[in-house]
Design a protein around this motif. Structure first.
Motif, PDB file in Angstrom:
ATOM      1  N   ARG A  58       0.858  -1.192   0.000  1.00  0.00           N
ATOM      2  CA  ARG A  58       0.000   0.000   0.000  1.00  0.00           C
ATOM      3  C   ARG A  58       0.895   1.242   0.000  1.00  0.00           C
ATOM      4  NH1 ARG A  58      -5.618  -1.315   1.018  1.00  0.00           N
ATOM      5  NH2 ARG A  58      -5.775   0.716   0.059  1.00  0.00           N
ATOM      6  N   PRO A  59       1.195   1.822  -1.179  1.00  0.00           N
ATOM      7  CA  PRO A  59       1.961   3.070  -1.218  1.00  0.00           C
ATOM      8  C   PRO A  59       1.110   4.232  -0.707  1.00  0.00           C
ATOM      9  CG  PRO A  59       1.263   2.437  -3.424  1.00  0.00           C
ATOM     10  CD  PRO A  59       0.853   1.320  -2.516  1.00  0.00           C
ATOM     11  N   LEU A  60       1.633   5.000   0.251  1.00  0.00           N
ATOM     12  CA  LEU A  60       0.848   6.036   0.913  1.00  0.00           C
ATOM     13  C   LEU A  60       1.562   7.379   0.854  1.00  0.00           C
ATOM     14  CD1 LEU A  60      -0.029   4.008   4.146  1.00  0.00           C
ATOM     15  CD2 LEU A  60      -1.412   4.227   2.081  1.00  0.00           C
ATOM     16  N   CYS A  61       0.754   8.445   0.833  1.00  0.00           N
ATOM     17  CA  CYS A  61       1.283   9.808   0.879  1.00  0.00           C
ATOM     18  C   CYS A  61       0.172  10.728   1.357  1.00  0.00           C
ATOM     19  CB  CYS A  61       1.800  10.253  -0.485  1.00  0.00           C
ATOM     20  SG  CYS A  61       2.518  11.910  -0.478  1.00  0.00           S
ATOM     21  N   GLY A  62       0.178  11.053   2.647  1.00  0.00           N
ATOM     22  CA  GLY A  62      -0.826  11.959   3.181  1.00  0.00           C
ATOM     23  C   GLY A  62      -2.134  11.265   3.530  1.00  0.00           C
ATOM     24  N   LEU A  63      -3.094  12.084   3.964  1.00  0.00           N
ATOM     25  CA  LEU A  63      -4.388  11.581   4.415  1.00  0.00           C
ATOM     26  C   LEU A  63      -5.385  11.573   3.260  1.00  0.00           C
ATOM     27  CD1 LEU A  63      -4.707  13.352   7.888  1.00  0.00           C
ATOM     28  CD2 LEU A  63      -4.176  10.951   7.430  1.00  0.00           C
ATOM     29  N   ASP A  64      -5.528  10.436   2.633  1.00  0.00           N
ATOM     30  CA  ASP A  64      -6.519  10.299   1.573  1.00  0.00           C
ATOM     31  C   ASP A  64      -7.896  10.038   2.174  1.00  0.00           C
ATOM     32  OD1 ASP A  64      -5.050  10.491  -0.978  1.00  0.00           O
ATOM     33  OD2 ASP A  64      -3.930   8.798  -0.170  1.00  0.00           O
ATOM     34  N   ASN A  69     -10.460   3.069   6.657  1.00  0.00           N
ATOM     35  CA  ASN A  69     -11.266   1.961   6.145  1.00  0.00           C
ATOM     36  C   ASN A  69     -10.633   1.291   4.932  1.00  0.00           C
ATOM     37  OD1 ASN A  69     -13.239   2.236   8.121  1.00  0.00           O
ATOM     38  ND2 ASN A  69     -14.427   3.685   6.910  1.00  0.00           N
ATOM     39  N   THR A  70      -9.985   2.076   4.075  1.00  0.00           N
ATOM     40  CA  THR A  70      -9.355   1.457   2.898  1.00  0.00           C
ATOM     41  C   THR A  70      -8.185   0.574   3.317  1.00  0.00           C
ATOM     42  OG1 THR A  70      -7.922   3.381   2.527  1.00  0.00           O
ATOM     43  CG2 THR A  70     -10.038   3.358   1.376  1.00  0.00           C
ATOM     44  N   LEU A  71      -7.400   1.039   4.286  1.00  0.00           N
ATOM     45  CA  LEU A  71      -6.278   0.228   4.759  1.00  0.00           C
ATOM     46  C   LEU A  71      -6.774  -0.993   5.540  1.00  0.00           C
ATOM     47  CD1 LEU A  71      -3.702   2.940   5.932  1.00  0.00           C
ATOM     48  CD2 LEU A  71      -4.013   1.921   3.670  1.00  0.00           C
ATOM     49  N   GLU A  72      -7.839  -0.817   6.292  1.00  0.00           N
ATOM     50  CA  GLU A  72      -8.377  -1.927   7.073  1.00  0.00           C
ATOM     51  C   GLU A  72      -8.882  -3.052   6.178  1.00  0.00           C
ATOM     52  OE1 GLU A  72     -11.400  -2.450  10.873  1.00  0.00           O
ATOM     53  OE2 GLU A  72     -12.029  -1.186   9.197  1.00  0.00           O
ATOM     54  N   SER A  73      -9.352  -2.713   4.994  1.00  0.00           N
ATOM     55  CA  SER A  73      -9.928  -3.739   4.111  1.00  0.00           C
ATOM     56  C   SER A  73      -8.902  -4.811   3.751  1.00  0.00           C
ATOM     57  CB  SER A  73     -10.490  -3.098   2.839  1.00  0.00           C
ATOM     58  OG  SER A  73      -9.456  -2.612   1.988  1.00  0.00           O
ATOM     59  N   CYS A  74      -7.614  -4.439   3.660  1.00  0.00           N
ATOM     60  CA  CYS A  74      -6.606  -5.440   3.303  1.00  0.00           C
ATOM     61  C   CYS A  74      -6.138  -6.240   4.514  1.00  0.00           C
ATOM     62  CB  CYS A  74      -5.417  -4.800   2.597  1.00  0.00           C
ATOM     63  SG  CYS A  74      -4.416  -3.716   3.634  1.00  0.00           S
ATOM     64  N   SER A 146      -3.821   3.869  -2.239  1.00  0.00           N
ATOM     65  CA  SER A 146      -4.269   4.220  -0.889  1.00  0.00           C
ATOM     66  C   SER A 146      -5.764   4.510  -0.807  1.00  0.00           C
ATOM     67  CB  SER A 146      -3.492   5.442  -0.392  1.00  0.00           C
ATOM     68  OG  SER A 146      -3.678   6.544  -1.266  1.00  0.00           O
ATOM     69  N   THR A 147      -6.383   4.876  -1.924  1.00  0.00           N
ATOM     70  CA  THR A 147      -7.815   5.184  -1.907  1.00  0.00           C
ATOM     71  C   THR A 147      -8.689   3.965  -2.183  1.00  0.00           C
ATOM     72  OG1 THR A 147      -7.774   5.780  -4.260  1.00  0.00           O
ATOM     73  CG2 THR A 147      -7.401   7.560  -2.665  1.00  0.00           C
ATOM     74  N   GLY A 243      -3.723   1.378 -12.490  1.00  0.00           N
ATOM     75  CA  GLY A 243      -2.954   0.796 -11.391  1.00  0.00           C
ATOM     76  C   GLY A 243      -3.613   0.829 -10.040  1.00  0.00           C
ATOM     77  N   LYS A 244      -4.932   0.911  -9.983  1.00  0.00           N
ATOM     78  CA  LYS A 244      -5.606   0.947  -8.685  1.00  0.00           C
ATOM     79  C   LYS A 244      -5.429  -0.356  -7.919  1.00  0.00           C
ATOM     80  CE  LYS A 244      -7.542   5.013  -9.435  1.00  0.00           C
ATOM     81  NZ  LYS A 244      -7.218   6.199  -8.609  1.00  0.00           N
ATOM     82  N   SER A 245      -5.466  -1.473  -8.631  1.00  0.00           N
ATOM     83  CA  SER A 245      -5.350  -2.790  -7.996  1.00  0.00           C
ATOM     84  C   SER A 245      -4.734  -3.749  -9.002  1.00  0.00           C
ATOM     85  CB  SER A 245      -6.732  -3.287  -7.562  1.00  0.00           C
ATOM     86  OG  SER A 245      -6.695  -4.640  -7.177  1.00  0.00           O
ATOM     87  N   ASN A 246      -3.448  -4.057  -8.807  1.00  0.00           N
ATOM     88  CA  ASN A 246      -2.719  -4.913  -9.746  1.00  0.00           C
ATOM     89  C   ASN A 246      -1.985  -6.017  -9.004  1.00  0.00           C
ATOM     90  OD1 ASN A 246      -1.609  -2.424 -12.233  1.00  0.00           O
ATOM     91  ND2 ASN A 246      -3.624  -3.267 -11.796  1.00  0.00           N
ATOM     92  N   LEU A 247      -2.143  -7.254  -9.482  1.00  0.00           N
ATOM     93  CA  LEU A 247      -1.440  -8.416  -8.942  1.00  0.00           C
ATOM     94  C   LEU A 247      -0.524  -8.969 -10.016  1.00  0.00           C
ATOM     95  CD1 LEU A 247      -1.260 -10.713  -6.663  1.00  0.00           C
ATOM     96  CD2 LEU A 247      -2.968 -11.906  -8.050  1.00  0.00           C
TER      97      LEU A 247
END
Length: 447
Positions: A58-64, A69-74, A146-147, A243-247
């Motif tokens: 999860r690349p992060l930068c600031g308060l999105d 909740n988005t981080l908790e989902s993973c 992050s969003t 690139g929102k969600s890539n595996l």
């Protein structure tokens, strides 16, 4: 003149039919893939010793928007073997306390924070991913913006799509065994030409702060963008990935040749992720390289990537669309950008109605009205299908408000395109860049 107008009308009608065929393909894909409850993958029930390990980054930068909740989902994924890396570039980043809160709530999840301020190129996301790519425990990497929030079963279904490769996974005791039933991460080989090398999801937007900019962006993402995204991926004629969600496999990424002409001129051109640092749309370039250089296919699951939008003004929306059109026009064949307005509802309705009148003698106004009504019905049906498994996430929206936002999006489409075509300069995260012919971004103060 009569002959010329007749030929123009025939060409316009053919183009009109093609555009409708693409729209209906996207709509049909949405109805078939998303309009039913998703089923759990059998991989979710495997013991950890048999499941392929996955590193979630999860690349992060600031308060999105809705960051907790988005981080908790993973952290709540229904999958037996994964780790989570929260990647930041500044130990004072405002996202870090939120990360600590999420990790404190789920101590049983294998998670850690990686902070590295290394700058290898103009793209801050690539800079943020370098260390996690190196420190990941597993070869399979799932990069989530992050969003983005995902449902608990998304990872298992993504792995199942990845495992459609017949030779990517095998049991050490029974090489012929089904990859869905017996898997050993120790003997996993990265996918090779002709196999699936990237799994992604269609993004749909959720608005908690209902500003007009965010509502218009939501109307765009959940109708026109989704429809075209699904249609292009359904035809599988070329790569089309955001690139929102890539595996994908770290091994595959590490072998990629940089597509950057400026980096290829170096004595030792970089390979792997570093080679994509000159591009703002690194996700698209990575997907293209996997597709063309390694001949790896892309797959989608019946899941959506929930994109939580922040508070956007109409100007923010316009600037965002202008920016990505300017980036895209340097990264795709020029004809694709030139034809883009002809794929939009208003422009296609005008030339399509005129062509039918010229060839068949019908009245333009009722034809255009019918065109708009059918287009709207298709968009509403597409949106409803995509929301089947995520209803209840986010606040309820007004149908009238959505219609106003949808029409505003359609009306602004041509002016935004015209604005985007006037320059190649973009502003991203407060920094101004110029997109050059190769698709690379150059900081203007460095020129």
């Amino acid at each position: 003149m009569g002959t010329v107008s007749l030929l123009v009308a025939i060409v316009a009608l053919v183009l009109y039919v093609v555009i409708w065929a693409v729209c209906l393909l996207g709509w049909r894909t949405a109805r078939i893939r998303y309009a039913h409850p998703t089923l759990p993958s059998r991989i979710a029930s495997l013991p950890a010793s048999s499941a392929p390990g996955v590193t979630i980054i999860r690349p992060l930068c600031g308060l999105d928007q809705n960051l907790y909740n988005t981080l908790e989902s993973c952290m709540k994924l229904d999958y037996p073997k994964f780790e989570v890396i929260f990647a930041l570039q500044d130990e004072k980043d405002e996202a870090l306390p939120v990360v600590r809160m999420v990790m404190g709530k789920y101590p049983e999840v294998d998670a850690k924070v990686v902070i590295n301020d290394e700058k290898i190129g103009v793209n801050p996301k690539v800079n943020n991913l370098i260390s996690p790519f190196q420190e990941a425990k597993f070869d399979l990497l799932w990069v989530l913006d992050s969003t983005i929030s995902v449902l608990p079963g998304t990872l298992a279904r993504s792995i199942e799509a990845f495992l459609s490769n017949p030779t990517s996974y095998a049991s050490p005791n029974d090489p012929e065994s089904s990859p869905l039933l017996s898997i050993s991460d120790d003997v996993r080989k990265p996918p090779t030409a002709g196999e699936v090398g990237l799994v992604h999801q269609v993004p749909i937007a959720v608005c908690y702060q209902k500003t007009w900019g965010s509502l218009i962006e939501q109307a765009y993402l959940n109708t026109t963008h989704a429809k075209m995204y699904l249609a292009i991926n359904a035809t599988a004629i070329d790569s089309c990935v955001v690139g929102k969600s890539n595996l994908y496999s770290r091994t595959n990424i590490s072998t990629l040749t940089t597509p950057s002409p400026s980096l290829r001129r170096l004595a030792n051109p970089p390979t792997g992720l570093v080679g994509f640092s000159p591009f703002l749309a690194e996700d698209n370039m990575i997907a293209l390289s996997l597709w063309h250089e390694l001949s790896l296919k892309h797959a989608m699951t019946p899941d959506v990537a929930l994109d939580f939008l922040g508070s956007l003004t109409v100007r923010d929306y316009i600037n965002r669309r202008v920016r990505w059109i300017r980036v895209r026009k340097k990264m795709t064949p020029l004809i694709a950008t030139v034809l883009e307005p002809f794929t939009e509802m208003i422009v296609s309705g005008l030339y399509g109605s005129w062509a039918i009148r010229r060839l068949l003698g019908a009245n333009v106004f009722p034809l255009f009205c019918i065109h708009v009504m059918i287009w709207l019905a298709v968009d509403l049906s597409t949106k409803k299908a995509l929301e089947t498994n995520v209803r209840g996430i986010g606040p309820l929206g007004s149908r009238l408000t959505f219609l106003v936002a949808w029409m505003a999006r359609e009306v602004m489409a041509l002016p935004i395109w015209l604005m985007a075509m006037t320059s190649s300069d973009v502003v991203w995260r407060g920094q101004k860049y110029r997109i050059i012919f190769s698709g690379e971004a150059i900081r203007l103060e460095e020129r």
